[in-house]
Structures are given as C-alpha cells and as structure tokens.
Write a protein that holds these residues in place. Structure first.
Motif, short mmCIF file in Angstrom:
data_model
loop_
_atom_site.label_atom_id
_atom_site.label_comp_id
_atom_site.label_asym_id
_atom_site.label_seq_id
_atom_site.Cartn_x
_atom_site.Cartn_y
_atom_site.Cartn_z
N ALA A 1 4.98 -1.01 2.52
CA ALA A 1 6.21 -1.68 2.67
C ALA A 1 6.17 -3.01 3.04
CB ALA A 1 7.21 -0.98 3.93
N ARG A 2 5.08 -3.49 4.05
CA ARG A 2 5.13 -4.91 4.39
C ARG A 2 4.51 -5.72 3.28
NH1 ARG A 2 1.28 -4.13 8.23
NH2 ARG A 2 3.10 -3.75 9.90
N ASP B 1 9.25 -0.16 10.03
CA ASP B 1 7.92 -1.07 10.65
C ASP B 1 7.49 -2.03 9.69
OD1 ASP B 1 8.48 0.17 13.31
OD2 ASP B 1 6.66 1.63 12.88
N GLY B 2 7.49 -1.61 8.39
CA GLY B 2 7.14 -2.39 7.56
C GLY B 2 8.12 -3.53 7.09
N SER C 1 9.90 2.82 -5.95
CA SER C 1 9.05 3.91 -5.20
C SER C 1 7.60 3.71 -5.04
CB SER C 1 9.21 5.35 -5.88
OG SER C 1 8.87 5.27 -7.22
N TRP C 2 7.32 2.60 -5.35
CA TRP C 2 5.55 2.15 -5.11
C TRP C 2 4.98 2.17 -3.78
CZ3 TRP C 2 9.15 -1.82 -6.24
CH2 TRP C 2 8.76 -2.98 -5.34
N MET C 3 6.10 1.86 -2.95
CA MET C 3 5.67 2.00 -1.56
C MET C 3 5.80 3.07 -0.68
SD MET C 3 9.14 1.21 -1.74
CE MET C 3 9.08 -0.30 -2.62
N PHE D 1 1.76 7.78 7.13
CA PHE D 1 2.68 6.60 7.13
C PHE D 1 2.12 5.51 7.59
CE2 PHE D 1 4.55 10.93 8.58
CZ PHE D 1 5.10 11.42 7.24
N GLU D 2 0.88 5.33 8.11
CA GLU D 2 0.34 4.28 8.45
C GLU D 2 0.17 3.22 6.97
OE1 GLU D 2 -3.19 4.08 10.58
OE2 GLU D 2 -2.10 5.11 12.54
#
Length: 324
Positions: free
Chosen positions: A200-201, A34-35, A180-182, A193-194
């Motif tokens: 991620a975005r 989603d991101g 792995s920072w996201m 997860f939001e």
C-alpha cells in the motif's frame, strides 16, 4: 461531486478486495490505512462481504469502506445496512442505480460505452466506473469518451497496477483508480498484513512521487548569499541565476539550491518537495497528522493549488510542497 467521491478522489486509489474470511477484514483495513490508503471496496463475490464491511465500519471508523460487484438491490441494501458508504457495480443496472440514488448513497456503475454513460447522466450521476479499463482501450478510450461527455469523471478499474496508474491519474477526468495489486488474495489468506502495508505504501509512493525539488538556505544579506551560491556553483558545477529575493544554483534538470538574500521561512531555510498531485499529497500528509499553513497557499491561473507550506519546521527547515 458527492462528498464521499471527493474523499476518494483525494486518496486516488481504491483497493478492490475479495474477502473469504471476515476475521481478516479488520487487520486488512488497518494494514491499508497504515500504508496510506484509508479506503477499500469489498466485493460481494463472497458470502463474507457483508460481515467484512460491518466489522471494518465498527472497528476502523476512519476507513472509507464501500461495496463492490453489487448486482441487485438486495445486495445494495445489505451493504448499506452493514455500513458501506459507497456502492460499485461492474455494469449499468438501472434498478440498482435508481435504488441507490433514491437512498442517497453514491453509486459508480460500470460504464464501457456511450450508451452506458448517457444512462448515468439520466440518473444525475457525474462519476462512473470504467470497466474493464485496460481491455477497453485504457486512457486512449477514456479520452475519446470524454470528448462528448465533458461533465463525466471516471474511476477506471481492471488491469491497473503500479506501472500504469500514474498514466490514468494524470488524465483530468480520472478521479481515482480501482486496483487489487496491493491486496493479493494469497497475502490476505496468509494473514501477511505487514506485506500488504508495504505494498500500500509503495502504491501511494508511485502515485504521489515525492522528490526533493530544491533546498533553500537562509543568509543574512545579499553579499553572504552571493558567496554561498558561488561556493555551491563551484562545488557542483552549477549555473547561477540572480533573482530579486534569492540566488538559484542549478543545471538543466532544475534548480538545486536557493540561497535567500535575507532570512526567510525556517530557522535554517526551507526544503521544497515536488509531487505529482499536490492535493492528494496534502490529504495524505494531513491524514498523517501534519497541518498546513493555508496563508502560504499559491494557486495557478486555473485556481489549482501549486505550492503550500507545512505549519511546523523539521530540523530547522520549513517544508513546502510544490506541484510537479
């Protein structure tokens, strides 16, 4: 380059994930997708890795999932049987590399020096992992290694985050970066997860760097175009440049307004959006359901894409991407 690795290259980033609870695997994969990051490297640092890969493969089929920290051929087989599309190892283990090559599964072994790279070449590999990237000297070290090994590309991992990923990706021999920072472990544990989707975005935004380059305005004729251009020049204190098909109004930072002398693309005109990596931007927007008009594609002298329009207008404006 292997087709799986080409797909990873078009994404530009591979989240490196440690999962302690397989129940978190599917919502985590969906959050990343989603991101804007439809890939993940699930590390074999926990007993849950195999099951996590299996669940993601079955429930999020569009997710390109691989296995990381693979140290043995037995782990490689477990990962592949669970659905892993690629294998990553922290170092160069000839047995593991040979095993994956024989099975036809892409593997990017960790390489930190010329001897590692030469072993990779012996096995027919053209992409390797550079680990730990920052500790080994970062981009400067990669450029030094690329001198004698021009046919090798890298996926650097280790110490890479939003502050330096663009520096790595701007080097032509880097196809993607691991990080792995996201996907911080505490957020996975909390089931937040939001927040992972937001991170991620933000990671994708830092890579693609979308910015409006200029706005194009359609006019009926050259006289009308001249009047519009002069108006913007006075309003924003911009210089004018009279081209063959349009008049540009801009400043030292670049052109801001392009006034077309005759109606062109878009009902009202066009909006040019510049990006750091146009191929990755096209891939990202395509994954979001947008289609591109390939007949509008323009390439540079190296046959690299530099300009292309989206098929549909938005708000009466044609939209095109421009390589920064």
């Amino acid at each position: 380059m292997n087709e799986i690795l080409k797909k990873i290259s078009l994404i530009g980033i591979v989240p490196v994930i440690k999962i302690n609870d397989a129940e978190k695997a599917v919502p985590l994969a969906k959050a990343l997708s989603d991101g804007g990051i439809p890939t993940a490297e699930i590390t074999f640092r926990t007993e849950q890795a195999e099951e996590a890969i299996n669940r993601i493969t079955k429930n999020v089929p569009d997710m390109l999932v691989g296995a990381g920290t693979v140290l043995t051929t037995e782990q490689a087989d477990r990962a592949i049987n669970a659905g892993a599309k690629f294998i990553v190892s922290p170092g160069f283990n000839p047995k593991v590399v040979e095993h994956c090559v024989r099975k036809g599964v892409p593997i990017t072994p960790g390489c930190s020096n010329p001897s590692d790279i030469e072993q990779a070449i012996e096995f027919g590999l053209d992409v390797v992992k550079f680990f730990p990237a920052e500790a080994l000297g970062g981009v400067k070290m990669l450029k030094a290694l690329s001198g004698p090994y021009g046919n090798i590309s890298f996926i650097p991992t280790g110490g890479i985050d939003a502050t330096n990923i663009k520096e790595y990706l701007s080097f032509s021999k880097v196809i993607a970066c691991g990080g792995s920072w996201m996907v911080p472990e505490n957020l996975i544990k909390q089931g937040n997860f939001e927040k992972i989707t937001i991170l991620a975005r933000e990671a994708i935004e830092s890579i693609l760097g979308f910015k409006i380059s200029h706005v194009g305005i359609n006019c009926e004729n050259e006289e009308q175009a001249g009047g519009v251009a002069v108006s913007f020049s006075k309003l924003l204190n911009l210089d004018l440049y009279n081209g063959s098909t349009s008049i540009f109004a801009g400043n030292s930072a670049g052109n801001i307004i392009e006034v077309m002398k005759t109606p062109n693309r878009g009902k009202h005109g066009h909006i040019a959006i510049k990006t750091n990596y146009i191929d990755r931007a096209v891939n990202y927007m395509t994954s979001r359901g947008y289609k591109f008009d390939q007949s509008t594609a323009k390439y540079d002298s190296n046959n690299k894409l530099r300009d292309i329009y989206i098929e549909n207008e938005i708000g009466g404006f044609a939209i095109h991407l421009v390589q920064q």
